[in-house]
Write a protein that holds these residues in place. Sequence first.
Motif, PDB file in Angstrom:
ATOM      1  N   LYS A  95      16.025   9.509 -14.586  1.00  0.00           N
ATOM      2  CA  LYS A  95      15.722   9.514 -16.011  1.00  0.00           C
ATOM      3  C   LYS A  95      17.006   9.335 -16.820  1.00  0.00           C
ATOM      4  O   LYS A  95      18.055   9.875 -16.466  1.00  0.00           O
ATOM      5  CB  LYS A  95      15.072  10.844 -16.413  1.00  0.00           C
ATOM      6  N   VAL A  96      16.899   8.600 -17.915  1.00  0.00           N
ATOM      7  CA  VAL A  96      18.052   8.404 -18.798  1.00  0.00           C
ATOM      8  C   VAL A  96      18.538   9.747 -19.339  1.00  0.00           C
ATOM      9  O   VAL A  96      19.744   9.993 -19.444  1.00  0.00           O
ATOM     10  CB  VAL A  96      17.683   7.462 -19.966  1.00  0.00           C
ATOM     11  N   LYS A  97      17.597  10.657 -19.654  1.00  0.00           N
ATOM     12  CA  LYS A  97      17.951  11.979 -20.174  1.00  0.00           C
ATOM     13  C   LYS A  97      18.818  12.752 -19.169  1.00  0.00           C
ATOM     14  O   LYS A  97      19.784  13.415 -19.545  1.00  0.00           O
ATOM     15  CB  LYS A  97      16.684  12.777 -20.479  1.00  0.00           C
ATOM     16  N   THR A  98      18.473  12.647 -17.892  1.00  0.00           N
ATOM     17  CA  THR A  98      19.251  13.332 -16.857  1.00  0.00           C
ATOM     18  C   THR A  98      20.680  12.816 -16.814  1.00  0.00           C
ATOM     19  O   THR A  98      21.639  13.582 -16.684  1.00  0.00           O
ATOM     20  CB  THR A  98      18.586  13.139 -15.478  1.00  0.00           C
ATOM     21  N   LEU A  99      20.828  11.486 -16.945  1.00  0.00           N
ATOM     22  CA  LEU A  99      22.154  10.875 -16.894  1.00  0.00           C
ATOM     23  C   LEU A  99      22.977  11.190 -18.140  1.00  0.00           C
ATOM     24  O   LEU A  99      24.199  11.309 -18.069  1.00  0.00           O
ATOM     25  CB  LEU A  99      22.025   9.352 -16.740  1.00  0.00           C
ATOM     26  N   PHE A 103      23.405  15.827 -15.969  1.00  0.00           N
ATOM     27  CA  PHE A 103      24.430  15.438 -14.997  1.00  0.00           C
ATOM     28  C   PHE A 103      25.852  15.608 -15.573  1.00  0.00           C
ATOM     29  O   PHE A 103      26.733  16.188 -14.924  1.00  0.00           O
ATOM     30  CB  PHE A 103      24.206  13.993 -14.536  1.00  0.00           C
ATOM     31  N   PRO A 104      26.126  15.124 -16.805  1.00  0.00           N
ATOM     32  CA  PRO A 104      27.459  15.358 -17.391  1.00  0.00           C
ATOM     33  C   PRO A 104      27.801  16.837 -17.538  1.00  0.00           C
ATOM     34  O   PRO A 104      28.959  17.224 -17.347  1.00  0.00           O
ATOM     35  CB  PRO A 104      27.362  14.673 -18.768  1.00  0.00           C
ATOM     36  N   ILE A 105      26.794  17.670 -17.847  1.00  0.00           N
ATOM     37  CA  ILE A 105      27.045  19.112 -17.968  1.00  0.00           C
ATOM     38  C   ILE A 105      27.464  19.675 -16.610  1.00  0.00           C
ATOM     39  O   ILE A 105      28.377  20.507 -16.519  1.00  0.00           O
ATOM     40  CB  ILE A 105      25.790  19.844 -18.493  1.00  0.00           C
ATOM     41  N   SER A 106      26.819  19.214 -15.541  1.00  0.00           N
ATOM     42  CA  SER A 106      27.175  19.659 -14.190  1.00  0.00           C
ATOM     43  C   SER A 106      28.623  19.290 -13.869  1.00  0.00           C
ATOM     44  O   SER A 106      29.389  20.116 -13.352  1.00  0.00           O
ATOM     45  CB  SER A 106      26.225  19.018 -13.165  1.00  0.00           C
ATOM     46  N   ILE A 107      29.021  18.058 -14.185  1.00  0.00           N
ATOM     47  CA  ILE A 107      30.399  17.610 -13.916  1.00  0.00           C
ATOM     48  C   ILE A 107      31.392  18.402 -14.766  1.00  0.00           C
ATOM     49  O   ILE A 107      32.457  18.809 -14.278  1.00  0.00           O
ATOM     50  CB  ILE A 107      30.535  16.097 -14.190  1.00  0.00           C
ATOM     51  N   LEU A 108      31.054  18.652 -16.037  1.00  0.00           N
ATOM     52  CA  LEU A 108      31.937  19.423 -16.917  1.00  0.00           C
ATOM     53  C   LEU A 108      32.113  20.853 -16.417  1.00  0.00           C
ATOM     54  O   LEU A 108      33.214  21.411 -16.479  1.00  0.00           O
ATOM     55  CB  LEU A 108      31.387  19.424 -18.345  1.00  0.00           C
ATOM     56  N   ALA A 109      31.029  21.454 -15.907  1.00  0.00           N
ATOM     57  CA  ALA A 109      31.110  22.825 -15.371  1.00  0.00           C
ATOM     58  C   ALA A 109      32.053  22.868 -14.177  1.00  0.00           C
ATOM     59  O   ALA A 109      32.881  23.788 -14.054  1.00  0.00           O
ATOM     60  CB  ALA A 109      29.715  23.315 -14.979  1.00  0.00           C
ATOM     61  N   ASN A 242      23.211  23.125  -9.139  1.00  0.00           N
ATOM     62  CA  ASN A 242      24.676  23.069  -9.161  1.00  0.00           C
ATOM     63  C   ASN A 242      25.252  23.703 -10.421  1.00  0.00           C
ATOM     64  O   ASN A 242      26.295  24.357 -10.379  1.00  0.00           O
ATOM     65  CB  ASN A 242      25.145  21.617  -9.031  1.00  0.00           C
ATOM     66  N   ILE A 243      24.573  23.512 -11.556  1.00  0.00           N
ATOM     67  CA  ILE A 243      25.016  24.145 -12.798  1.00  0.00           C
ATOM     68  C   ILE A 243      24.880  25.660 -12.683  1.00  0.00           C
ATOM     69  O   ILE A 243      25.780  26.418 -13.063  1.00  0.00           O
ATOM     70  CB  ILE A 243      24.204  23.615 -14.000  1.00  0.00           C
ATOM     71  N   PHE A 244      23.746  26.118 -12.134  1.00  0.00           N
ATOM     72  CA  PHE A 244      23.532  27.560 -11.945  1.00  0.00           C
ATOM     73  C   PHE A 244      24.620  28.145 -11.034  1.00  0.00           C
ATOM     74  O   PHE A 244      25.132  29.229 -11.294  1.00  0.00           O
ATOM     75  CB  PHE A 244      22.162  27.823 -11.303  1.00  0.00           C
ATOM     76  N   ASN A 245      24.933  27.420  -9.951  1.00  0.00           N
ATOM     77  CA  ASN A 245      25.909  27.923  -8.980  1.00  0.00           C
ATOM     78  C   ASN A 245      27.261  28.204  -9.627  1.00  0.00           C
ATOM     79  O   ASN A 245      27.885  29.240  -9.373  1.00  0.00           O
ATOM     80  CB  ASN A 245      26.085  26.924  -7.833  1.00  0.00           C
ATOM     81  N   VAL A 246      27.724  27.270 -10.444  1.00  0.00           N
ATOM     82  CA  VAL A 246      29.046  27.434 -11.061  1.00  0.00           C
ATOM     83  C   VAL A 246      29.007  28.458 -12.196  1.00  0.00           C
ATOM     84  O   VAL A 246      29.772  29.439 -12.197  1.00  0.00           O
ATOM     85  CB  VAL A 246      29.576  26.077 -11.591  1.00  0.00           C
ATOM     86  N   LEU A 277      31.531  12.427  -9.617  1.00  0.00           N
ATOM     87  CA  LEU A 277      31.756  11.195 -10.389  1.00  0.00           C
ATOM     88  C   LEU A 277      31.253   9.981  -9.615  1.00  0.00           C
ATOM     89  O   LEU A 277      30.701   9.040 -10.209  1.00  0.00           O
ATOM     90  CB  LEU A 277      33.243  11.051 -10.717  1.00  0.00           C
ATOM     91  N   LEU A 278      31.431   9.991  -8.277  1.00  0.00           N
ATOM     92  CA  LEU A 278      30.945   8.887  -7.441  1.00  0.00           C
ATOM     93  C   LEU A 278      29.427   8.765  -7.518  1.00  0.00           C
ATOM     94  O   LEU A 278      28.889   7.671  -7.746  1.00  0.00           O
ATOM     95  CB  LEU A 278      31.377   9.100  -5.986  1.00  0.00           C
ATOM     96  N   VAL A 279      28.730   9.900  -7.341  1.00  0.00           N
ATOM     97  CA  VAL A 279      27.265   9.883  -7.408  1.00  0.00           C
ATOM     98  C   VAL A 279      26.799   9.503  -8.811  1.00  0.00           C
ATOM     99  O   VAL A 279      25.827   8.751  -8.975  1.00  0.00           O
ATOM    100  CB  VAL A 279      26.689  11.257  -6.998  1.00  0.00           C
ATOM    101  N   TYR A 280      27.507   9.997  -9.832  1.00  0.00           N
ATOM    102  CA  TYR A 280      27.148   9.663 -11.223  1.00  0.00           C
ATOM    103  C   TYR A 280      27.291   8.155 -11.447  1.00  0.00           C
ATOM    104  O   TYR A 280      26.449   7.535 -12.099  1.00  0.00           O
ATOM    105  CB  TYR A 280      28.032  10.440 -12.192  1.00  0.00           C
ATOM    106  N   PHE A 281      28.356   7.564 -10.879  1.00  0.00           N
ATOM    107  CA  PHE A 281      28.547   6.108 -10.983  1.00  0.00           C
ATOM    108  C   PHE A 281      27.391   5.370 -10.304  1.00  0.00           C
ATOM    109  O   PHE A 281      26.859   4.389 -10.847  1.00  0.00           O
ATOM    110  CB  PHE A 281      29.881   5.699 -10.358  1.00  0.00           C
TER     111      PHE A 281
END
Length: 311
Positions: A95-99, A103-109, A242-246, A277-281
Amino acid sequence: MMYLWLIVGFVLLIKGADFFVEGSSGIAKNLKVPTMIIGLTIVAMGTSAPELAVSTTAALKESNAIAVSNVIGSNIFNLIVVCGVCAALSPLHIKVKTLKEEFPISILAEALLLIFAYTGTILGRTEGIAFILLFALFMVWMVKSALNARKNGEVIEEEEIKSLPMWKCVVYILGGIAAIVWGGDIVVDSASDIAAAFGLSQTLIGLTIVAVGTSLPELVTSVVAAGKGENDMALGNVIGSNIFNVLLILGISSTITPISIGMESIYDLVLLTVMSLLVYFFCISKKRLNRTEGVIMIIVYIVYMYYICTR
């Protein structure tokens, strides 16, 4: 016996989380809480209960390496193996919303955790409270976003919650908590004993055996969802976990007792951020993960396992 106790601990963690979620969801449904809200909060956090139990127990027992490596290892396993296996089985449409949002929130965390670890080599109570506050804001934002989406007529996946008598809900909750706490205690003790017996580091045990064991709920949930064609649920479950974990697990663990972070864990955090970042790409390039990318992700994990076992 150490291996037997480790398996017993994992079973207690996973079944305890199931009973806790079922009991909590039943009470919420009896109190007329919308099913969607239950799914976004109680059910979503339930899959992270094993990691929470292990990392909190490890922090209390000053097994800091297990507390941190469990979260890092679980996030890498979730992102690379769970998503990779799901994509290899059936291409995951994103989904575009997820991207754009989750997903960016997970990377930022993960990047914030790396900054805290690198600048101080310790997660103290201040960082822990900051993580918990950020997690609370994330949950409020998630619920508001879902409510607005439903108001605008968008389709929201909702969990099917069983109706249970209140007494049974209470029994499930108490039994689930007891199993989670006991299972976490057993896993930390047996993992530490295994590491000591073979002269292995607690970091290695935390990144491998403990991380994979506590990530089984995410693996099962996402693979089943992908098999049913519910691709958004498969990826969303991983990113949310992943967000919960961090934010939640390391937030609670470091608030209870400060956690020191070794250089090995800092290197692993760098690798986790690079893998994210690789998976996000992969996801953003075609709005999906195809089978080839899924296989690449699994190979990346195998190479990573070789690296941490030989370093």
